[in-house]
Design a protein around this motif. Sequence first.
Motif, mmCIF file in Angstrom:
data_model
loop_
_atom_site.group_PDB
_atom_site.id
_atom_site.type_symbol
_atom_site.label_atom_id
_atom_site.label_comp_id
_atom_site.label_asym_id
_atom_site.label_seq_id
_atom_site.Cartn_x
_atom_site.Cartn_y
_atom_site.Cartn_z
ATOM 1 N N GLN A 44 0.568 -0.890 -13.262
ATOM 2 C CA GLN A 44 -0.203 -1.726 -12.343
ATOM 3 C C GLN A 44 -1.269 -0.906 -11.613
ATOM 4 O O GLN A 44 -2.401 -1.374 -11.423
ATOM 5 N N ALA A 45 -0.889 0.289 -11.184
ATOM 6 C CA ALA A 45 -1.830 1.126 -10.441
ATOM 7 C C ALA A 45 -3.085 1.418 -11.258
ATOM 8 O O ALA A 45 -4.194 1.506 -10.719
ATOM 9 N N LEU A 46 -2.909 1.541 -12.562
ATOM 10 C CA LEU A 46 -4.050 1.830 -13.432
ATOM 11 C C LEU A 46 -4.884 0.586 -13.743
ATOM 12 O O LEU A 46 -6.098 0.678 -13.924
ATOM 13 N N LEU A 47 -4.236 -0.578 -13.786
ATOM 14 C CA LEU A 47 -4.912 -1.776 -14.266
ATOM 15 C C LEU A 47 -5.386 -2.722 -13.173
ATOM 16 O O LEU A 47 -6.322 -3.505 -13.412
ATOM 17 N N ARG A 48 -4.800 -2.647 -11.994
ATOM 18 C CA ARG A 48 -5.166 -3.627 -10.972
ATOM 19 C C ARG A 48 -6.380 -3.141 -10.175
ATOM 20 O O ARG A 48 -6.369 -2.031 -9.600
ATOM 21 N N PRO A 49 -7.417 -3.954 -10.120
ATOM 22 C CA PRO A 49 -8.648 -3.551 -9.417
ATOM 23 C C PRO A 49 -8.398 -3.331 -7.924
ATOM 24 O O PRO A 49 -7.670 -4.088 -7.284
ATOM 25 N N GLY A 50 -9.016 -2.282 -7.404
ATOM 26 C CA GLY A 50 -8.954 -2.006 -5.975
ATOM 27 C C GLY A 50 -7.844 -1.079 -5.548
ATOM 28 O O GLY A 50 -7.858 -0.575 -4.419
ATOM 29 N N PHE A 51 -6.871 -0.816 -6.438
ATOM 30 C CA PHE A 51 -5.764 0.068 -6.054
ATOM 31 C C PHE A 51 -6.179 1.518 -6.227
ATOM 32 O O PHE A 51 -6.640 1.920 -7.288
ATOM 33 N N VAL A 60 2.260 -1.714 -1.761
ATOM 34 C CA VAL A 60 1.244 -2.736 -1.531
ATOM 35 C C VAL A 60 0.882 -3.480 -2.815
ATOM 36 O O VAL A 60 0.194 -4.509 -2.773
ATOM 37 N N LEU A 61 1.354 -2.996 -3.964
ATOM 38 C CA LEU A 61 1.137 -3.706 -5.216
ATOM 39 C C LEU A 61 1.833 -5.069 -5.221
ATOM 40 O O LEU A 61 1.544 -5.913 -6.068
ATOM 41 N N ALA A 62 2.738 -5.289 -4.271
ATOM 42 C CA ALA A 62 3.423 -6.576 -4.169
ATOM 43 C C ALA A 62 2.525 -7.662 -3.581
ATOM 44 O O ALA A 62 2.959 -8.808 -3.447
ATOM 45 N N ASN A 63 1.303 -7.325 -3.232
ATOM 46 C CA ASN A 63 0.346 -8.299 -2.716
ATOM 47 C C ASN A 63 -0.567 -8.792 -3.836
ATOM 48 O O ASN A 63 -0.717 -8.151 -4.874
ATOM 49 N N GLY A 64 -1.216 -9.935 -3.587
ATOM 50 C CA GLY A 64 -2.163 -10.473 -4.557
ATOM 51 C C GLY A 64 -1.501 -11.396 -5.570
ATOM 52 O O GLY A 64 -0.280 -11.620 -5.545
ATOM 53 N N ASP A 65 -2.307 -11.929 -6.478
ATOM 54 C CA ASP A 65 -1.818 -12.887 -7.467
ATOM 55 C C ASP A 65 -0.751 -12.301 -8.380
ATOM 56 O O ASP A 65 0.129 -13.026 -8.862
ATOM 57 N N LEU A 66 -0.838 -11.012 -8.651
ATOM 58 C CA LEU A 66 0.136 -10.356 -9.526
ATOM 59 C C LEU A 66 1.205 -9.603 -8.736
ATOM 60 O O LEU A 66 1.958 -8.793 -9.310
ATOM 61 N N GLY A 67 1.297 -9.887 -7.450
ATOM 62 C CA GLY A 67 2.258 -9.186 -6.603
ATOM 63 C C GLY A 67 3.703 -9.393 -7.015
ATOM 64 O O GLY A 67 4.566 -8.554 -6.737
ATOM 65 N N TRP A 68 3.977 -10.511 -7.688
ATOM 66 C CA TRP A 68 5.350 -10.803 -8.117
ATOM 67 C C TRP A 68 5.889 -9.733 -9.069
ATOM 68 O O TRP A 68 7.117 -9.535 -9.155
ATOM 69 N N ILE A 69 4.982 -9.035 -9.751
ATOM 70 C CA ILE A 69 5.444 -8.000 -10.685
ATOM 71 C C ILE A 69 6.110 -6.861 -9.915
ATOM 72 O O ILE A 69 7.220 -6.416 -10.263
ATOM 73 N N ASN A 124 -5.650 -0.992 3.724
ATOM 74 C CA ASN A 124 -6.472 0.077 3.159
ATOM 75 C C ASN A 124 -7.205 -0.338 1.878
ATOM 76 O O ASN A 124 -7.237 0.398 0.893
ATOM 77 N N GLY A 125 -7.773 -1.532 1.901
ATOM 78 C CA GLY A 125 -8.607 -1.968 0.787
ATOM 79 C C GLY A 125 -7.898 -2.625 -0.363
ATOM 80 O O GLY A 125 -8.532 -2.970 -1.367
ATOM 81 N N PHE A 126 -6.583 -2.809 -0.265
ATOM 82 C CA PHE A 126 -5.863 -3.489 -1.343
ATOM 83 C C PHE A 126 -5.006 -4.604 -0.789
ATOM 84 O O PHE A 126 -4.281 -4.391 0.193
ATOM 85 N N PRO A 127 -5.063 -5.805 -1.434
ATOM 86 C CA PRO A 127 -5.913 -6.178 -2.568
ATOM 87 C C PRO A 127 -7.408 -6.142 -2.211
ATOM 88 O O PRO A 127 -7.764 -5.991 -1.052
ATOM 89 N N GLN A 128 -8.225 -6.296 -3.215
ATOM 90 C CA GLN A 128 -9.665 -6.235 -2.992
ATOM 91 C C GLN A 128 -10.083 -7.216 -1.908
ATOM 92 O O GLN A 128 -9.639 -8.356 -1.877
ATOM 93 N N GLY A 129 -10.939 -6.739 -1.007
ATOM 94 C CA GLY A 129 -11.379 -7.549 0.112
ATOM 95 C C GLY A 129 -10.643 -7.262 1.394
ATOM 96 O O GLY A 129 -11.065 -7.689 2.479
ATOM 97 N N THR A 130 -9.523 -6.506 1.308
ATOM 98 C CA THR A 130 -8.784 -6.124 2.511
ATOM 99 C C THR A 130 -9.542 -5.013 3.238
ATOM 100 O O THR A 130 -10.010 -4.066 2.602
ATOM 101 N N PRO A 131 -9.662 -5.107 4.569
ATOM 102 C CA PRO A 131 -10.390 -4.064 5.314
ATOM 103 C C PRO A 131 -9.720 -2.699 5.171
ATOM 104 O O PRO A 131 -8.508 -2.617 4.921
ATOM 105 N N PRO A 132 -10.458 -1.620 5.322
ATOM 106 C CA PRO A 132 -9.866 -0.281 5.270
ATOM 107 C C PRO A 132 -8.854 -0.080 6.402
ATOM 108 O O PRO A 132 -8.939 -0.724 7.444
ATOM 109 N N GLY A 133 -7.918 0.827 6.182
ATOM 110 C CA GLY A 133 -6.947 1.161 7.222
ATOM 111 C C GLY A 133 -5.804 0.165 7.291
ATOM 112 O O GLY A 133 -5.645 -0.711 6.439
ATOM 113 N N HIS A 134 -4.994 0.304 8.346
ATOM 114 C CA HIS A 134 -3.840 -0.555 8.547
ATOM 115 C C HIS A 134 -4.259 -1.850 9.236
ATOM 116 O O HIS A 134 -5.274 -1.903 9.932
ATOM 117 N N PRO A 135 -3.451 -2.928 9.049
ATOM 118 C CA PRO A 135 -3.777 -4.180 9.731
ATOM 119 C C PRO A 135 -3.669 -4.019 11.241
ATOM 120 O O PRO A 135 -2.830 -3.252 11.734
#
Length: 237
Positions: A44-51, A60-69, A124-135
Amino acid sequence: MPKISYQTEHQESQRRPATSSATRVLLACGIAAGPLYLLVSYTQALLRPGFDAAHNDLSVLANGDLGWIQTTNLILTGALTILSAIGFRRALNPGRGAIWGPVLVGIYGAGLVGAGIFTADPMNGFPQGTPPGHPTSGSLHGLLHFFTAGVGFTALIAGCCVMARRFYSSGNRRLGAFSLATGVLFLAAFAGIASGSTSAVIVLSFTAAVVLAWTWLAITAVHLRRSHPLSPPVRTS
């Protein structure tokens, strides 16, 4: 001298308790858990944009449309770790660390399951469109993710130390040293990531510690399987 050494080794192998096929299957779960987690995560780290592996934690890969993986990955590998802890208990009993070693490994597995159920906040920018840094304000599920993962990681560190003592007392100094080093290094890396830093050094150090922890679990499970040969089948007349 070679003859004496052979006899001693032979006598030691004769003293090793036989174990059931179920115990060996449970220990195999500990061997499989790490490679599964790392394969799924880094694919996932290699294939998901923005990571960005240098600045994003794998959770944080648990976020986004493919977060279920990644959610499924955490829960499944956590369950495998819990099963391996049962195998640890059956293989280590009796002896030093036969209770607390497996219990702590099991808590680590439960922590992974909890970290999968409660998703980490986007950051920190993931998923794409998330602002940099922590919420600016964390969610309840993000807080519970940090808590359950923290409990699991703490149990892992303690479990490494318990198993180190077990191995040292049984004369396996090499595996004892490896267990202790894993616990100490993981503690240092966890302290760094818990500080909230997203610097490349901190994030990559923690990633390396995660790989080390999975390696330790697999090597320990392999050792226990080798130390406990399969019981011969019971023949009925």
